[in-house]
Write a protein that holds these residues in place. Sequence first.
Motif, PDB file in Angstrom:
ATOM      1  N   LEU A 180       0.833  -1.210   0.000  1.00 10.96           N
ATOM      2  CA  LEU A 180       0.000   0.000   0.000  1.00 10.96           C
ATOM      3  C   LEU A 180       0.867   1.259   0.000  1.00 10.96           C
ATOM      4  N   LEU A 181       1.934   1.220   0.776  1.00 14.85           N
ATOM      5  CA  LEU A 181       2.844   2.372   0.802  1.00 14.85           C
ATOM      6  C   LEU A 181       3.450   2.602  -0.578  1.00 14.85           C
ATOM      7  N   ASP A 182       3.930   1.522  -1.196  1.00 15.94           N
ATOM      8  CA  ASP A 182       4.522   1.661  -2.527  1.00 15.94           C
ATOM      9  C   ASP A 182       3.515   2.249  -3.508  1.00 15.94           C
ATOM     10  N   ALA A 186       4.031   5.755  -5.338  1.00 15.32           N
ATOM     11  CA  ALA A 186       4.465   5.610  -6.729  1.00 15.32           C
ATOM     12  C   ALA A 186       4.085   6.853  -7.521  1.00 15.32           C
ATOM     13  N   PRO A 187       4.884   7.177  -8.556  1.00 21.32           N
ATOM     14  CA  PRO A 187       4.651   8.407  -9.331  1.00 21.32           C
ATOM     15  C   PRO A 187       3.220   8.502  -9.854  1.00 21.32           C
ATOM     16  N   ASP A 188       2.696   7.401 -10.411  1.00 19.06           N
ATOM     17  CA  ASP A 188       1.372   7.511 -11.027  1.00 19.06           C
ATOM     18  C   ASP A 188       0.257   7.487  -9.993  1.00 19.06           C
TER      19      ASP A 188
ATOM     20  N   ALA B 177      -8.058  -3.203  -0.184  1.00 19.87           N
ATOM     21  CA  ALA B 177      -8.118  -4.498  -0.866  1.00 19.87           C
ATOM     22  C   ALA B 177      -8.014  -4.308  -2.377  1.00 19.87           C
ATOM     23  N   ALA B 178      -8.664  -3.273  -2.890  1.00 18.01           N
ATOM     24  CA  ALA B 178      -8.595  -3.019  -4.338  1.00 18.01           C
ATOM     25  C   ALA B 178      -7.161  -2.708  -4.756  1.00 18.01           C
ATOM     26  N   THR B 179      -6.475  -1.899  -3.949  1.00 17.99           N
ATOM     27  CA  THR B 179      -5.082  -1.581  -4.275  1.00 17.99           C
ATOM     28  C   THR B 179      -4.225  -2.842  -4.261  1.00 17.99           C
TER      29      THR B 179
END
Lengths: 194, 194
Positions: A180-182, A186-188, B177-179
Amino acid sequence: MIDDTEARKRIVEAADRLFYARGVQAVGMDAVRAEAGVSLKRIYSLFPSKDDLTVAVLRHRRAQWNAGLAAGAAQAHTARAKLLAIFDFLDAWFREPDFHGCAFINVFGELSGGSDDVRRTVREQKQAFADYVAALVRDAGAPAALAPQIAILAEGAQTTAAILGGPEAAAQARAAAATLLDAALAPDAGRAAA
Amino acid sequence: MIDDTEARKRIVEAADRLFYARGVQAVGMDAVRAEAGVSLKRIYSLFPSKDDLTVAVLRHRRAQWNAGLAAGAAQAHTARAKLLAIFDFLDAWFREPDFHGCAFINVFGELSGGSDDVRRTVREQKQAFADYVAALVRDAGAPAALAPQIAILAEGAQTTAAILGGPEAAAQARAAAATLLDAALAPDAGRAAA
DNA sequence: TTACCATGAGAACGTTCGTTCTCTATAGTA
DNA sequence: TACTATAGAGAACGAACGTTCTCATGGTAA
């Protein structure tokens, strides 16, 4: 004779051990007296009722929890690492032989129909933890929406570890938090936040 | 006179209402008798002890939970959608006025120091849910490691909603969860799995 | 020493609870 | 109608609990 501060400490620590091991309702005040080595009269002079003692025990637990969390965070040097350190702290806790769940969640389940003070104390603890996570998420530069997600992972890991009975939930929740952190950093991912 | 099947049903449903609302220990067998409209003698002829009744109530809850989960999943047509439907089901549940947590988690906190049967029944339920999630994750073509992560989110949402007292945790856990699903199914996630 | 006060040990009290027992009323049968 | 079996209502029982009270003890001040 011992002074009030020392008596208080002995009583709260004894009650903490017994309440956590057997549940609040299953432990009589007489058992607390025996474990603490302090007379019932003294206990009732320091804590007007079992409810008050229960709240004091929860506050004691909160101090322990905060200290453990801070010790784990102190080893980490970035906000991201401090967030993941939460799960390392949980991992070590889940491996302790007498671990059987978060005392706050257990007490909430046991007394939620009862004392308002107890319910409020449990809620304060969980809210404080949520706030702690939120501050770290902000420091990490991630969107605020990430904070409750990580807090939920920590809560879920605690109940899962307690009920299923192994430490694996900590590592599983840690991996999810890292993903989740990544994704949030993340850029996008910035597009959604921008 | 009513037959045993009907009596059993009335007793379990009455006990379910009372146990969930006030906690198992806070409800006397006499209150169950009054709510069910079945004599104590009959209750004890059908359930040898309060512990047995508690286990029967948990089994009843499990059936309700599974039915609700299945109803939500039936609306969805992909494994991914069925996984996210779990959180929509939780969302609706959290909004019910008398919601105050997962009965299994509450009972576990209340009686974990007590009955082995109760503890085992709670564990079976959580294990069954974990297995359900694992099957859907497999159907979705995601790595098996995703399953416990989603199960932990569901558990955490339940305790968070119970203690903090709002339905938000369901949507927050759903987004997480979706992520996680997206990350697990993204092309470059295959590298780790391959 | 004597009077006094605080303290600890634990008995006592009133309540609640899980479980069992008693009594009564009823329904079915000859 | 008389007898029997069953089941419900609720009293009864024994245990446990939270809380308070009693009493003996030991230290302290005069």
